[in-house]
Design an enzyme around this catalytic site. Structure first.
Site, mmCIF file in Angstrom:
data_model
loop_
_atom_site.group_PDB
_atom_site.id
_atom_site.type_symbol
_atom_site.label_atom_id
_atom_site.label_comp_id
_atom_site.label_asym_id
_atom_site.label_seq_id
_atom_site.Cartn_x
_atom_site.Cartn_y
_atom_site.Cartn_z
ATOM 1 N N TYR A 1 -17.686 17.510 -14.692
ATOM 2 C CA TYR A 1 -17.969 16.079 -14.639
ATOM 3 C C TYR A 1 -18.942 15.807 -13.493
ATOM 4 C CZ TYR A 1 -17.190 11.142 -13.613
ATOM 5 O OH TYR A 1 -17.367 9.815 -13.335
ATOM 6 N N LYS B 1 -8.982 7.643 -19.341
ATOM 7 C CA LYS B 1 -9.339 8.240 -20.616
ATOM 8 C C LYS B 1 -8.145 8.267 -21.576
ATOM 9 C CE LYS B 1 -13.404 9.083 -18.711
ATOM 10 N NZ LYS B 1 -13.219 8.812 -17.274
ATOM 11 N N ASP C 1 -8.460 19.942 -13.653
ATOM 12 C CA ASP C 1 -8.646 18.627 -14.270
ATOM 13 C C ASP C 1 -8.251 18.757 -15.734
ATOM 14 O OD1 ASP C 1 -9.634 16.324 -15.528
ATOM 15 O OD2 ASP C 1 -11.273 16.121 -14.092
ATOM 16 N N ARG D 1 0.814 -1.205 0.000
ATOM 17 C CA ARG D 1 0.000 0.000 0.000
ATOM 18 C C ARG D 1 0.857 1.270 0.000
ATOM 19 N NH1 ARG D 1 -2.421 2.149 4.424
ATOM 20 N NH2 ARG D 1 -2.143 0.190 5.544
#
Length: 359
Positions: free
Chosen positions: A101, A197, A172, A50
């Site tokens: 978004y 994306k 973004d 992690r």
């Protein structure tokens, strides 16, 4: 944690190919392998799955170099967005675009309802209005171009106004990618990507990333990833990195296709509007007659795929108001097109034939 590689003398297209590689040596692999492990032998820097993974490091080196900052990878774009918003002190004001978004808007509204932050939505293309809203703000968060309205923000002007009031600036950059704009170089403090994306580019990865201009914010993002557990899987990270290697050629072809389709769509009798910011491969069209004809359009194509994601090699589209969470100021007939790398004449023939049936 690590700073971006020193690739300042290289073009971004080249950086996407060469950064994050193993050192050149006889019989050395060209690629960093997938490290499928949760456990590391004690005594080193990673300690546990992690906390780090060499596959993450390679991806972060490349995207950090492309954006000009310090990259931290996450399990998804929403995980990266959440970590960046965690930098806002409790009760702090976040200025954000009214068109964003839907996941981002939902997260902001949820945190506002919980009292964790306050939010003011603005027209991000109205720089004066954004600057006025910066007074008392802790963070200005925005997309440019916005999803799906495709409004373009003046990053440098907004960053200057935000910093004058002591606010952080987070952008973004999913739609534009670092090959078309670099927000950190224009004054932003943080950049976010849905690596699902354009970066991965093949519709087979869910992953995100945040890039910080400062070591302080990088450390805070790493802490949020470690404590929140939103870590990317090694295989997905490997695939996203492999996708970045071809980002330049994919984006060049997709953008050229988008620009040609915009030219051919202009004035089409079935459309009220064609929205395109002048760069990138996302186009929004507003179908005349609203939801009914727009729904008919997305059902009558062979190549164009009706799907909600974007940025892959294949062309996809959808009527955004089919989602209840989409903003009511988005027209019912708006269809967002994610233009892929297919031959543009094939895309046009398929799309125009469908438009002709509803026109």
């Amino acid at each position: 944690m690590h700073a971006a590689s020193d690739d300042s003398d290289l073009h971004p297209d080249t950086v996407a190919v060469v950064a994050g590689r193993p050192a050149h040596a006889p019989d050395a692999p060209m690629n960093v392998p997938v490290h499928l492990t949760s456990t590391y032998v004690a005594g080193g820097d990673i300690a546990y799955g992690r906390y780090g993974n060499p596959s993450w490091t390679a991806f972060e080196d490349v995207l950090g170099a492309l954006e000009g900052g310090r990259c931290v990878s996450f399990a998804s774009g929403m995980a990266a967005i959440s970590a960046v918003l965690d930098l806002v002190e409790p009760g702090g004001l976040v200025v954000a675009p009214r068109h964003s978004y839907t996941g981002t808007v939902a997260l902001l509204e949820e945190r506002a309802q919980q009292g964790r932050l306050r939010v003011e939505f603005v027209d991000i293309a109205d720089t004066a209005a954004v600057a006025a809203a910066c007074e008392g703000a802790a963070m200005v968060w925005f997309e440019t171009p916005t999803n799906p309205a495709l409004e373009v923000a003046d990053i440098a002007a907004i960053a200057a106004a935000a910093h004058a009031h002591g606010a952080l600036v987070a952008v973004d950059n999913t739609f534009a990618t670092p090959l078309l704009q670099r927000p950190l170089a224009l004054g932003a403090d943080l950049v976010v990507h849905s690596a699902t994306k354009y970066l991965s580019g093949h519709s087979d990865v869910v992953m995100g990333a945040a890039i910080a201009a400062s070591a302080e914010h990088e450390a805070a993002l790493v802490q949020r990833r470690t404590l929140g557990g939103a870590i990317p899987a090694p295989l997905e990270t490997y695939l996203a990195l492999r996708g970045i290697r071809t980002l330049a050629v994919r984006l060049e072809r997709a953008q050229a296709n988008a620009q040609e389709l915009v030219r051919r769509l202009d004035g089409h009798p079935a459309l009220d509007e064609v929205r395109y910011p002048g760069f990138g491969a996302i186009v929004s069209i507003v179908v005349r007659g609203g939801a009914g004809p727009a729904d008919a359009l997305v059902e009558r194509t062979r190549l164009w795929v009706h799907a909600t994601s974007l940025g892959g090699v294949e062309s996809t589209f959808e009527r955004r108001r089919r989602w209840p969470a989409e903003q009511p100021t988005i027209p019912e007939g708006l269809v967002r097109l994610s233009v892929g790398i297919e031959q543009v004449d094939d895309l046009w023939r398929d799309l125009s034939a469908a438009l002709d049936t509803i026109g």
